[in-house]
Design a protein around this motif. Sequence first.
Motif, PDB file in Angstrom:
ATOM      1  N   THR A 152       1.535  14.635 -14.682  1.00  0.00           N
ATOM      2  CA  THR A 152       1.787  13.749 -13.538  1.00  0.00           C
ATOM      3  C   THR A 152       2.577  12.508 -13.972  1.00  0.00           C
ATOM      4  O   THR A 152       2.207  11.381 -13.682  1.00  0.00           O
ATOM      5  N   TYR A 153       3.695  12.802 -14.660  1.00  0.00           N
ATOM      6  CA  TYR A 153       4.460  11.726 -15.296  1.00  0.00           C
ATOM      7  C   TYR A 153       4.961  10.674 -14.305  1.00  0.00           C
ATOM      8  O   TYR A 153       4.843   9.476 -14.537  1.00  0.00           O
ATOM      9  N   ALA A 154       5.568  11.131 -13.216  1.00  0.00           N
ATOM     10  CA  ALA A 154       6.229  10.181 -12.317  1.00  0.00           C
ATOM     11  C   ALA A 154       5.211   9.267 -11.644  1.00  0.00           C
ATOM     12  O   ALA A 154       5.396   8.045 -11.596  1.00  0.00           O
ATOM     13  N   TYR A 155       4.147   9.840 -11.105  1.00  0.00           N
ATOM     14  CA  TYR A 155       3.151   9.023 -10.411  1.00  0.00           C
ATOM     15  C   TYR A 155       2.485   8.052 -11.387  1.00  0.00           C
ATOM     16  O   TYR A 155       2.403   6.859 -11.121  1.00  0.00           O
ATOM     17  N   ARG A 156       2.045   8.581 -12.519  1.00  0.00           N
ATOM     18  CA  ARG A 156       1.356   7.714 -13.491  1.00  0.00           C
ATOM     19  C   ARG A 156       2.278   6.575 -13.951  1.00  0.00           C
ATOM     20  O   ARG A 156       1.875   5.415 -13.966  1.00  0.00           O
ATOM     21  N   MET A 157       3.523   6.919 -14.326  1.00  0.00           N
ATOM     22  CA  MET A 157       4.435   5.901 -14.857  1.00  0.00           C
ATOM     23  C   MET A 157       4.772   4.850 -13.793  1.00  0.00           C
ATOM     24  O   MET A 157       4.878   3.659 -14.096  1.00  0.00           O
ATOM     25  N   THR A 159      11.490  15.993 -12.344  1.00  0.00           N
ATOM     26  CA  THR A 159      12.954  15.875 -12.200  1.00  0.00           C
ATOM     27  C   THR A 159      13.365  14.412 -12.085  1.00  0.00           C
ATOM     28  O   THR A 159      12.538  13.535 -11.791  1.00  0.00           O
ATOM     29  N   ASP A 160      14.640  14.220 -12.253  1.00  0.00           N
ATOM     30  CA  ASP A 160      15.238  12.895 -12.091  1.00  0.00           C
ATOM     31  C   ASP A 160      14.907  12.355 -10.692  1.00  0.00           C
ATOM     32  O   ASP A 160      14.525  11.190 -10.530  1.00  0.00           O
ATOM     33  N   GLU A 161      15.026  13.212  -9.682  1.00  0.00           N
ATOM     34  CA  GLU A 161      14.792  12.788  -8.303  1.00  0.00           C
ATOM     35  C   GLU A 161      13.326  12.366  -8.089  1.00  0.00           C
ATOM     36  O   GLU A 161      13.040  11.341  -7.462  1.00  0.00           O
ATOM     37  N   ILE A 162      12.405  13.162  -8.609  1.00  0.00           N
ATOM     38  CA  ILE A 162      10.975  12.833  -8.449  1.00  0.00           C
ATOM     39  C   ILE A 162      10.653  11.501  -9.141  1.00  0.00           C
ATOM     40  O   ILE A 162       9.951  10.649  -8.596  1.00  0.00           O
ATOM     41  N   LEU A 163      11.213  11.337 -10.338  1.00  0.00           N
ATOM     42  CA  LEU A 163      10.965  10.081 -11.065  1.00  0.00           C
ATOM     43  C   LEU A 163      11.526   8.887 -10.298  1.00  0.00           C
ATOM     44  O   LEU A 163      10.851   7.877 -10.095  1.00  0.00           O
ATOM     45  N   ARG A 164      12.772   9.016  -9.829  1.00  0.00           N
ATOM     46  CA  ARG A 164      13.408   7.900  -9.119  1.00  0.00           C
ATOM     47  C   ARG A 164      12.675   7.575  -7.808  1.00  0.00           C
ATOM     48  O   ARG A 164      12.436   6.412  -7.498  1.00  0.00           O
ATOM     49  N   ASP A 165      12.351   8.617  -7.034  1.00  0.00           N
ATOM     50  CA  ASP A 165      11.682   8.368  -5.751  1.00  0.00           C
ATOM     51  C   ASP A 165      10.302   7.747  -5.961  1.00  0.00           C
ATOM     52  O   ASP A 165       9.861   6.888  -5.187  1.00  0.00           O
ATOM     53  N   SER A 166       9.608   8.177  -6.999  1.00  0.00           N
ATOM     54  CA  SER A 166       8.277   7.621  -7.275  1.00  0.00           C
ATOM     55  C   SER A 166       8.387   6.144  -7.646  1.00  0.00           C
ATOM     56  O   SER A 166       7.644   5.304  -7.133  1.00  0.00           O
ATOM     57  N   PHE A 167       9.315   5.846  -8.540  1.00  0.00           N
ATOM     58  CA  PHE A 167       9.488   4.439  -8.931  1.00  0.00           C
ATOM     59  C   PHE A 167       9.955   3.600  -7.747  1.00  0.00           C
ATOM     60  O   PHE A 167       9.522   2.462  -7.556  1.00  0.00           O
ATOM     61  N   GLN A 168      10.870   4.174  -6.952  1.00  0.00           N
ATOM     62  CA  GLN A 168      11.414   3.432  -5.811  1.00  0.00           C
ATOM     63  C   GLN A 168      10.289   2.971  -4.882  1.00  0.00           C
ATOM     64  O   GLN A 168      10.205   1.805  -4.517  1.00  0.00           O
ATOM     65  N   THR A 169       9.421   3.899  -4.485  1.00  0.00           N
ATOM     66  CA  THR A 169       8.378   3.550  -3.511  1.00  0.00           C
ATOM     67  C   THR A 169       7.197   2.830  -4.157  1.00  0.00           C
ATOM     68  O   THR A 169       6.678   1.862  -3.600  1.00  0.00           O
ATOM     69  N   ASN A 170       6.764   3.309  -5.317  1.00  0.00           N
ATOM     70  CA  ASN A 170       5.495   2.824  -5.875  1.00  0.00           C
ATOM     71  C   ASN A 170       5.614   1.549  -6.705  1.00  0.00           C
ATOM     72  O   ASN A 170       4.629   0.838  -6.881  1.00  0.00           O
ATOM     73  N   ALA A 171       6.809   1.277  -7.237  1.00  0.00           N
ATOM     74  CA  ALA A 171       6.923   0.099  -8.114  1.00  0.00           C
ATOM     75  C   ALA A 171       8.030  -0.861  -7.675  1.00  0.00           C
ATOM     76  O   ALA A 171       7.800  -2.062  -7.590  1.00  0.00           O
ATOM     77  N   ILE A 172       9.213  -0.321  -7.371  1.00  0.00           N
ATOM     78  CA  ILE A 172      10.340  -1.216  -7.063  1.00  0.00           C
ATOM     79  C   ILE A 172      10.159  -1.859  -5.689  1.00  0.00           C
ATOM     80  O   ILE A 172      10.333  -3.077  -5.536  1.00  0.00           O
ATOM     81  N   ALA A 173       9.763  -1.050  -4.697  1.00  0.00           N
ATOM     82  CA  ALA A 173       9.605  -1.603  -3.340  1.00  0.00           C
ATOM     83  C   ALA A 173       8.542  -2.717  -3.283  1.00  0.00           C
ATOM     84  O   ALA A 173       8.794  -3.755  -2.662  1.00  0.00           O
ATOM     85  N   ASN A 216       0.808  -1.224   0.000  1.00  0.00           N
ATOM     86  CA  ASN A 216       0.000   0.000   0.000  1.00  0.00           C
ATOM     87  C   ASN A 216       0.841   1.275   0.000  1.00  0.00           C
ATOM     88  O   ASN A 216       0.411   2.302  -0.521  1.00  0.00           O
ATOM     89  N   ALA A 217       2.027   1.234   0.624  1.00  0.00           N
ATOM     90  CA  ALA A 217       2.839   2.459   0.755  1.00  0.00           C
ATOM     91  C   ALA A 217       3.019   3.101  -0.615  1.00  0.00           C
ATOM     92  O   ALA A 217       3.354   2.429  -1.596  1.00  0.00           O
ATOM     93  N   GLY A 218       2.777   4.405  -0.669  1.00  0.00           N
ATOM     94  CA  GLY A 218       2.910   5.078  -1.955  1.00  0.00           C
ATOM     95  C   GLY A 218       3.182   6.550  -1.772  1.00  0.00           C
ATOM     96  O   GLY A 218       2.886   7.133  -0.718  1.00  0.00           O
ATOM     97  N   VAL A 219       3.785   7.152  -2.789  1.00  0.00           N
ATOM     98  CA  VAL A 219       4.022   8.600  -2.776  1.00  0.00           C
ATOM     99  C   VAL A 219       3.492   9.209  -4.074  1.00  0.00           C
ATOM    100  O   VAL A 219       3.493   8.568  -5.124  1.00  0.00           O
ATOM    101  N   TYR A 220       3.021  10.450  -3.919  1.00  0.00           N
ATOM    102  CA  TYR A 220       2.468  11.192  -5.053  1.00  0.00           C
ATOM    103  C   TYR A 220       3.230  12.515  -5.081  1.00  0.00           C
ATOM    104  O   TYR A 220       2.826  13.492  -4.470  1.00  0.00           O
ATOM    105  N   LEU A 221       4.383  12.515  -5.751  1.00  0.00           N
ATOM    106  CA  LEU A 221       5.330  13.629  -5.623  1.00  0.00           C
ATOM    107  C   LEU A 221       5.165  14.696  -6.686  1.00  0.00           C
ATOM    108  O   LEU A 221       5.746  15.771  -6.583  1.00  0.00           O
ATOM    109  N   ASP A 222       4.412  14.414  -7.722  1.00  0.00           N
ATOM    110  CA  ASP A 222       4.360  15.374  -8.835  1.00  0.00           C
ATOM    111  C   ASP A 222       2.936  15.677  -9.263  1.00  0.00           C
ATOM    112  O   ASP A 222       2.626  15.695 -10.451  1.00  0.00           O
ATOM    113  N   ARG A 223       2.072  15.932  -8.284  1.00  0.00           N
ATOM    114  CA  ARG A 223       0.691  16.176  -8.670  1.00  0.00           C
ATOM    115  C   ARG A 223       0.586  17.375  -9.615  1.00  0.00           C
ATOM    116  O   ARG A 223       1.243  18.378  -9.431  1.00  0.00           O
ATOM    117  N   ARG A 224      -0.201  17.179 -10.641  1.00  0.00           N
ATOM    118  CA  ARG A 224      -0.451  18.202 -11.668  1.00  0.00           C
ATOM    119  C   ARG A 224       0.811  18.715 -12.369  1.00  0.00           C
ATOM    120  O   ARG A 224       0.813  19.777 -12.966  1.00  0.00           O
TER     121      ARG A 224
END
Length: 234
Positions: A155-160, A103-117, A88-96
């Motif tokens: 909302t590229y990072a969250y959606r992807m 950024t690279d950081e937003i993309l990486r952190d989003s993937f890290q928590t929402n998909a890789i973890a 369930n843990a998730g982050v929504y770092l780039d709303r709208r």
Amino acid sequence: MLNGKKICVTGTSRGIGLELVSQYLLNGNEVFAVARKVEKDSALAQLKEKFGNRLTLVQADVGTESGREMIRSAVFAQTKSLDILVNNAGVYLDRRSDLPSVTDEILRDSFQTNAIAPLLLTQALLPLLEKSSDARVANISSLMGSISDNGRGGTYAYRMSKVALNMFTVSFARDYPKMIALTLHPGWVQTDMGGKDALTSVKESVTGLIQVIERATPEQSGKFYDFEGDLIEW
Ligand SMILES: NC(=O)c1ccc[n+]([C@@H]2O[C@H](COP(=O)([O-])OP(=O)(O)OC[C@H]3O[C@@H](n4cnc5c(N)ncnc54)[C@H](OP(=O)(O)O)[C@@H]3O)[C@@H](O)[C@H]2O)c1
């Protein structure tokens, strides 16, 4: 209602994760609740006081290897099998956000928590899930991860990251046909993430999610549903 199951839920300090823990405990299950921080007098600490040994609190960050190792060893120390894992843990770092602002950081952190973890935690707990006669893995995704529903862009990072999570669910379902794997949209929910204008209360969303997880049949494994059990197009 199901009871006596062994269930691990991530992202339980607040919102949907906290309500999942609360309802699963009220339904008579044994819960491993993963949270980055467990504050004294927090809702989680109060649940621990009320439910005692049926609740194990694991203070860990799912996005780090050391955090996942802490979860793995805490769960292995207490049980020989795991019936349900809710990632369930998730982050929504780039709303709208638009393309120039992501950024690279937003993309990486989003993937890290929402998909890789979720993938790596499922991998870590796999031996315990394989020992359950009715194992279920529920990945909390979002309608924002539906490609066909994406009418607004942005909302590229969250959606992807949620699309990646959805693909993990499908591959896992194909590779482990004895288990049931679901990717679930909880609705637009009144949490810190969803905001106060959201349409669905946390209680209603979680009651629905628990029912969808509980009632899912093997034919439904690898599919995308909302909290009311309606199928979502990829
Ligand atoms: N609310 C909605 O409308 C909505 C809609 C669609 C999908 N979702 C999905 O539903 C899930 C839960 O969302 P929510 O609305 O309950 O969000 P929330 O209120 O923002 O809560 C998110 C939870 O995830 C935890 N978390 C984040 N990163 C973590 C990490 N690395 N390790 C451990 N825990 C971590 C947070 O812990 P901290 O307190 O430590 O930050 C918090 O407990 C998410 O996957 C979200 O994408 C929500």
